[in-house]
Enzyme design. Structure first.
Site, mmCIF file in Angstrom:
data_model
loop_
_atom_site.group_PDB
_atom_site.id
_atom_site.type_symbol
_atom_site.label_atom_id
_atom_site.label_comp_id
_atom_site.label_asym_id
_atom_site.label_seq_id
_atom_site.Cartn_x
_atom_site.Cartn_y
_atom_site.Cartn_z
ATOM 1 N N GLN A 53 0.610 -1.088 0.046
ATOM 2 C CA GLN A 53 0.046 0.097 -0.188
ATOM 3 C C GLN A 53 0.835 1.108 -0.038
ATOM 4 O OE1 GLN A 53 -3.452 1.295 2.956
ATOM 5 N NE2 GLN A 53 -1.396 1.510 3.843
ATOM 6 N N SER A 107 7.427 1.595 13.282
ATOM 7 C CA SER A 107 5.707 1.585 13.669
ATOM 8 C C SER A 107 5.535 1.770 14.790
ATOM 9 C CB SER A 107 5.569 0.159 13.260
ATOM 10 O OG SER A 107 4.425 -0.524 13.730
ATOM 11 N N GLU A 145 3.612 -0.113 16.536
ATOM 12 C CA GLU A 145 3.658 -1.316 17.589
ATOM 13 C C GLU A 145 4.792 -1.359 18.146
ATOM 14 O OE1 GLU A 145 1.454 -4.356 17.239
ATOM 15 O OE2 GLU A 145 0.300 -2.574 16.853
ATOM 16 N N TYR A 200 6.588 -8.939 15.352
ATOM 17 C CA TYR A 200 6.833 -7.991 14.666
ATOM 18 C C TYR A 200 7.127 -6.505 15.293
ATOM 19 C CZ TYR A 200 4.854 -4.046 11.681
ATOM 20 O OH TYR A 200 4.779 -2.849 11.033
HETATM 21 P P1 GDR Z 1 -2.393 -3.553 13.415
HETATM 22 O O1 GDR Z 1 -3.324 -3.634 12.500
HETATM 23 O O2 GDR Z 1 -2.056 -5.027 14.231
HETATM 24 O O3 GDR Z 1 -2.513 -2.418 14.357
HETATM 25 O O4 GDR Z 1 -1.123 -3.193 12.660
HETATM 26 P P2 GDR Z 1 -4.633 -4.655 12.503
HETATM 27 O O5 GDR Z 1 -5.537 -3.963 11.205
HETATM 28 O O6 GDR Z 1 -4.288 -6.186 11.780
HETATM 29 O O7 GDR Z 1 -5.341 -4.928 13.837
HETATM 30 C C1 GDR Z 1 -5.638 -3.783 14.248
HETATM 31 C C2 GDR Z 1 -6.606 -4.125 15.517
HETATM 32 O O8 GDR Z 1 -7.555 -4.884 15.316
HETATM 33 C C3 GDR Z 1 -7.780 -5.951 16.047
HETATM 34 N N1 GDR Z 1 -8.641 -7.085 15.212
HETATM 35 C C4 GDR Z 1 -8.483 -7.598 14.206
HETATM 36 N N2 GDR Z 1 -7.265 -7.419 13.256
HETATM 37 C C5 GDR Z 1 -7.348 -8.260 12.317
HETATM 38 N N3 GDR Z 1 -6.318 -7.940 11.564
HETATM 39 N N4 GDR Z 1 -8.451 -9.172 12.166
HETATM 40 C C6 GDR Z 1 -9.417 -9.140 12.495
HETATM 41 O O9 GDR Z 1 -10.145 -10.002 12.373
HETATM 42 C C7 GDR Z 1 -9.426 -8.466 13.808
HETATM 43 N N5 GDR Z 1 -10.522 -8.229 14.937
HETATM 44 C C8 GDR Z 1 -9.845 -7.335 15.540
HETATM 45 C C9 GDR Z 1 -6.322 -6.446 16.153
HETATM 46 O O10 GDR Z 1 -6.454 -7.426 17.267
HETATM 47 C C10 GDR Z 1 -5.821 -5.037 16.578
HETATM 48 O O11 GDR Z 1 -5.822 -4.865 17.797
HETATM 49 C C11 GDR Z 1 -0.906 -2.471 11.559
HETATM 50 C C12 GDR Z 1 0.128 -2.960 10.464
HETATM 51 O O12 GDR Z 1 -0.025 -2.222 9.378
HETATM 52 C C13 GDR Z 1 1.441 -2.851 11.029
HETATM 53 O O13 GDR Z 1 2.319 -3.367 9.954
HETATM 54 C C14 GDR Z 1 1.808 -1.610 11.249
HETATM 55 O O14 GDR Z 1 3.098 -1.423 11.726
HETATM 56 C C15 GDR Z 1 0.759 -1.250 12.441
HETATM 57 O O15 GDR Z 1 -0.352 -1.012 11.952
HETATM 58 C C16 GDR Z 1 1.036 0.412 12.616
#
Ligand code: GDR
Length: 344
Positions: free
Chosen positions: A12, A127, A129, A151
């Protein structure tokens, strides 16, 4: 003409950054991994002005060769295994690419330096994170790291290494601590896109429900198109530094659901959303909210797209995709949607 090399060009941010740099009259090179990477053909078609080079963050010699070919003034290291949940089941691979990959790029840059060669400025995609179990609210450049995933640990390693190469070798190396940033180009594995794609398909009757993990997690979500400009600004600054890039607002996954379903006129989404404990992470990051004051003051950077507009843009883009899908399903196999030559 300035030249830039982007790792992670197929992601992206790589796409948005390449478009931005082309608009600034850069010659843009992108590093693409793999023997038969389907994303390469897509990029060649959609961004023909970007010159693609084959290389891998895990392979130092391929990076040295890429620098030799591109002779860049700026290197943007956006390549990474970037899906946090995946990093728990592929911790070593994540460490090698997201962590040690940074070392390889920095070493390649260090080795490329020499009298008469142009200075290479370096951007590292750090990040939020890294803050993980955040020690204060909001988080800024002085907030201690407490990463909560392989990560996050790998990103913290890459971040410290970037600072170290700046201090040890005088490299113009900057680190952007980017909070979550989204767009219609976001991968479907991330929660925002998973939600907006599902909401659009639900609106068109293509899907009934959506299954998620933790709905209470809070994130500072911005627009990726705004954030890549901050990367570029960091490399235009006289002095390299570390910068938090964020909106300063935090929202829960529930609030994201509210905004996404509101876009299709649904206020009570509870019958449509399931939760599954299998989607919870072994360790979670509960609350992120960034303080981007340093970027405001020193780079003049501010986000333009707010939370609701971001969600609406993503839902609208996914509605357009879902409409194409619905049309295709409504058309009997092998029959053109509109018979060729039919009266309009
Ligand atoms: P993140 O992004 O882990 O913050 O990292 P993600 O969108 O995966 O998760 C955000 C929050 O949502 C909760 N969650 C879920 N997440 C996903 N993926 N799928 C689900 O079904 C779901 N349900 C709830 C997660 O637990 C989490 O708390 C992103 C990435 O782009 C990293 O590479 C980057 O460095 C950081 O953002 C800043």
């Amino acid at each position: 003409m300035p030249r830039a090399l982007i790792t992670g060009i197929t992601g992206q941010d790589g796409r948005y950054l390449a478009e931005f740099l082309l608009s600034q009259d850069y010659e843009v090179f992108g590093l693409v991994r793999g023997q038969h990477n389907p994303k390469r053909a897509v990029l060649e078609q959609e961004l023909p002005d970007v010159q693609l080079l084959t290389g891998d963050l895990a392979d130092l010699s391929s990076l040295i060769t890429a620098l030799h070919t591109a002779l860049p003034h700026e290197v943007y290291n956006l390549g990474a295994i970037s899906y946090v949940a995946y990093s728990f089941v592929n911790a070593r691979h994540t460490s090698e690419i997201t962590g040690l990959g940074v070392l390889n790029v920095l070493e390649a840059i260090r080795l490329a330096a020499g009298p008469g060669r142009p200075e290479i400025r370096f951007y590292q995609a750090s990040s939020s994170e890294m803050f993980g179990k955040a020690q204060c609210v909001p988080q800024d450049e002085r907030t201690p790291f407490w990463p909560r995933s392989p990560y996050g640990v790998a990103k913290a390693y890459g971040h410290h290494l970037t600072v170290n190469y700046r201090e040890a070798y005088g490299l113009h190396a900057s680190s952007g601590i980017l909070f979550n940033h989204e767009s219609p180009r976001r991968g479907h594995e991330f929660v925002t896109r998973k939600i907006t794609a599902a909401v659009a398909r639900i609106a068109l009757g293509l899907q009934d429900t959506l299954t998620l993990g933790n709905l209470d997690a809070r994130r500072d979500w911005g627009y990726a198109g705004d954030y890549v400009e901050a990367m570029w600004l960091m490399l235009q600054a006289e002095e390299p530094d570390d910068y938090v890039i964020a909106t300063g607002e935090t929202h829960s996954v529930r609030e994201f659901l509210d905004a996404a379903f509101a876009r299709i006129g649904v206020t009570d989404w509870s019958p449509r959303v399931r939760t599954d404990p299998a989607l919870l992470r072994p360790a979670e990051v509960d609350l992120l909210i960034g303080d981007a004051s340093r970027a405001h003051e020193r780079l003049g950077w501010y986000p333009r797209v707010g939370f609701t507009e971001l969600v609406e843009r993503m839902v609208d883009a996914d509605l357009a995709l879902a409409t194409v899908e619905a049309d295709r399903l409504a058309t009997p196999a092998g029959t053109p949607a509109r018979p060729v030559g039919a009266a309009r």
